[in-house]
Design a protein around this motif. Sequence first.
Motif, short mmCIF file in Angstrom:
data_model
loop_
_atom_site.label_atom_id
_atom_site.label_comp_id
_atom_site.label_asym_id
_atom_site.label_seq_id
_atom_site.Cartn_x
_atom_site.Cartn_y
_atom_site.Cartn_z
N TYR A 117 0.82 -1.21 0.00
CA TYR A 117 0.00 0.00 0.00
C TYR A 117 0.86 1.26 0.00
O TYR A 117 0.34 2.36 0.23
N PHE A 118 2.14 1.13 -0.26
CA PHE A 118 3.01 2.30 -0.28
C PHE A 118 2.69 3.16 -1.51
O PHE A 118 2.69 2.68 -2.64
N ASP A 119 2.44 4.47 -1.27
CA ASP A 119 2.08 5.38 -2.36
C ASP A 119 2.83 6.70 -2.19
O ASP A 119 2.25 7.78 -2.25
N GLY A 120 4.12 6.60 -1.96
CA GLY A 120 4.92 7.80 -1.80
C GLY A 120 5.05 8.19 -0.33
O GLY A 120 4.34 7.71 0.54
N TRP A 121 6.00 9.09 -0.09
CA TRP A 121 6.26 9.50 1.29
C TRP A 121 5.25 10.51 1.79
O TRP A 121 5.02 10.60 3.00
N SER A 122 4.66 11.32 0.91
CA SER A 122 3.75 12.38 1.34
C SER A 122 2.36 11.80 1.57
O SER A 122 1.60 11.55 0.63
N ARG A 123 2.07 11.56 2.81
CA ARG A 123 0.74 11.08 3.18
C ARG A 123 0.03 12.23 3.91
O ARG A 123 0.38 12.59 5.03
N GLY A 124 -0.96 12.79 3.27
CA GLY A 124 -1.61 13.96 3.82
C GLY A 124 -0.85 15.22 3.43
O GLY A 124 -0.04 15.25 2.50
N GLU A 125 -1.12 16.30 4.13
CA GLU A 125 -0.52 17.59 3.81
C GLU A 125 0.83 17.70 4.49
O GLU A 125 0.93 17.71 5.72
N MET A 126 1.92 17.76 3.69
CA MET A 126 3.27 17.89 4.21
C MET A 126 3.85 19.21 3.71
O MET A 126 3.41 19.77 2.69
N PHE A 127 4.86 19.71 4.43
CA PHE A 127 5.48 20.99 4.10
C PHE A 127 6.98 20.79 3.98
O PHE A 127 7.56 19.86 4.55
N VAL A 128 7.57 21.68 3.20
CA VAL A 128 9.03 21.75 3.08
C VAL A 128 9.46 23.15 3.51
O VAL A 128 8.70 24.12 3.43
N LYS A 129 10.70 23.23 3.98
CA LYS A 129 11.26 24.51 4.40
C LYS A 129 12.29 24.94 3.36
O LYS A 129 13.25 24.22 3.09
N VAL A 130 12.07 26.12 2.79
CA VAL A 130 12.93 26.66 1.73
C VAL A 130 13.77 27.79 2.32
O VAL A 130 13.22 28.75 2.89
N HIS A 131 15.09 27.69 2.17
CA HIS A 131 16.01 28.72 2.64
C HIS A 131 16.41 29.64 1.49
O HIS A 131 16.21 29.32 0.32
N GLN A 132 16.99 30.78 1.86
CA GLN A 132 17.31 31.83 0.89
C GLN A 132 18.35 31.37 -0.14
O GLN A 132 18.38 31.89 -1.26
N ASP A 133 19.19 30.40 0.20
CA ASP A 133 20.20 29.92 -0.74
C ASP A 133 19.71 28.75 -1.58
O ASP A 133 20.49 28.10 -2.27
N GLY A 134 18.41 28.44 -1.52
CA GLY A 134 17.83 27.35 -2.29
C GLY A 134 17.88 26.00 -1.59
O GLY A 134 17.50 24.99 -2.20
N TYR A 135 18.33 25.98 -0.35
CA TYR A 135 18.41 24.71 0.41
C TYR A 135 17.00 24.32 0.86
O TYR A 135 16.35 25.06 1.61
N VAL A 136 16.51 23.18 0.37
CA VAL A 136 15.16 22.70 0.68
C VAL A 136 15.27 21.54 1.66
O VAL A 136 16.02 20.59 1.43
N LEU A 137 14.52 21.60 2.74
CA LEU A 137 14.53 20.58 3.80
C LEU A 137 13.15 19.95 3.89
O LEU A 137 12.14 20.64 4.04
N TRP A 138 13.14 18.62 3.78
CA TRP A 138 11.87 17.86 3.79
C TRP A 138 11.98 16.80 4.88
O TRP A 138 12.82 15.89 4.80
#
Length: 518
Positions: free
Chosen positions: A156-177
């Motif tokens: 039943y795996f359908d990707g890591w995003s289950r429900g509403e997830m957010f990422v944090k975007v930094h000014q230098d383009g560094y994205v944290l998930w």
Amino acid sequence: MAETAPGNTKGRPVTVKMSGGSKGKLVGTCWTALCILVPLHFLLGSCGAPGGHPGGSAGDDSDLFSKLFRTYKKALRPVSNPNDSMVVEVGVALTHIINMDEKHQTLTANLWLTMAWNDTNLTWNASDYNDLRYFTVPSDMVWKPDIVLYQNVDPYFDGWSRGEMFVKVHQDGYVLWEIPSVTSSSCDIDVSSFPFDIQKCELAFGPWIHSGYEVDMKSMAGNGSLEGFIDHAEWDILSFVAERNMEHYGEDFNIGTPYADVTFTLELRRKSTFYVFNLLLPCLLLTTIMSATFFLPIDSGEKLSFGVSLLLSMVVFQLVLNEVLPESDKLPWIGEFVIVTMVLMSFSLAMSVFIMNVCDCSLHARPVPLWMQKLVMKYIAMFLLMGDLSKAQDAEEAWESQELSELDDSNHVSHVSHVTLDCDTVRGCWKDISAYNLVMKEVLGTVKNIKTSMDIISNHVKESSSHSRIEKQWRTLAKVLDRIFFTMYVVAAFTCLFAFSLNAKGDVDVVDKNKTSH
């Protein structure tokens, strides 16, 4: 002080006079308003960014969001040059082992995944937006790497995003998930040392479609995190090491392409106390009790029924092990010990039947062969600290021969051929000779009958004594054979137990070495 204010006085100025107290009140009111409005202005300016972001105002992040995502395309890999390779960092924190299924060789665990990468399309100058250094957006609005768990067996795996997830975007383009997830992965379980086994389960995270030329992998740390791990009732964590790999796939189809991944190796050691007290110890007790059957009378029927009951108990233990262990050609040591014990028990029962048959050999009145008397009843009996049983048989046989000889002497009757009488001393012997002959014939007939009966009794006693002697020989032989089989059973059982202990000690030594190295 006089002030002129316009009024309805036909164009003439009106002079208002204020006292000193009124002027002081006005100045105090102005200072109070100034002290309240200035801090409030700075406070609203610093809290303008959503989510408590340092710097920026309510309009700054909205403008930045509109600027960044006006032409952003999340379907394309965010690199300056299409030929450039981007690096994705992966970190894993293990919080709980939900289940280790040895039967199906699967590991179910609760993981906290952290992924990070640089998105060249999501950069800005923080000074242009009132020192706004980062902000959060829904994860489905940005490009995300197609990182999967290669050992995943969750249908039943359908990707890591289950429900509403957010990422944090930094000014230098560094994205944290950051993603909390429950994974179900395959694990090659080796139960040959059960219940003192050590298992290694690999969790390899890497892109599914992007090759190593497009997406490279890197671990955020040298090891996975165990900081928030909840102790498990059955398993201890020895290590959680991370390693970057570059593997080639598709070589069977002549499209061999390198793919990068980060493999986290989870090393587990089973807590053996439960299995020692619930499986191993009862098995040892049954093995010990089985040796007590050799001390029962050799011709006793309870000896056989008692052994069969113990054998059935071992069969039950074998069924319990089959339910716990996976179906594999690597039989665990405890399973081998149970099987060897069952074989020994079966051998013991077969030998019991054989010994009972040896005891029945006396019914055919066949004496024990001399070579067997000398080999078994003398040398082997002395080796087993039972003494020279052949001498006892010889002494008993000599005593019986002496008794039979005395019996023959006491029952000896001389044949009476004729009787001579002194006619001079016996008056009238010549006159009554015919009557005397008749009497003597009757006496001789009675004596002959007595002799015949005594011979029959003597022969019967000889046969009974010989049969008893032969029966004692066979019983003595059966006793020695029973002691031989008892010795073989004990030696085999302790040999298996000693080998099992060495195997368990070897596993403990390996664990200690691993701990020392880590």
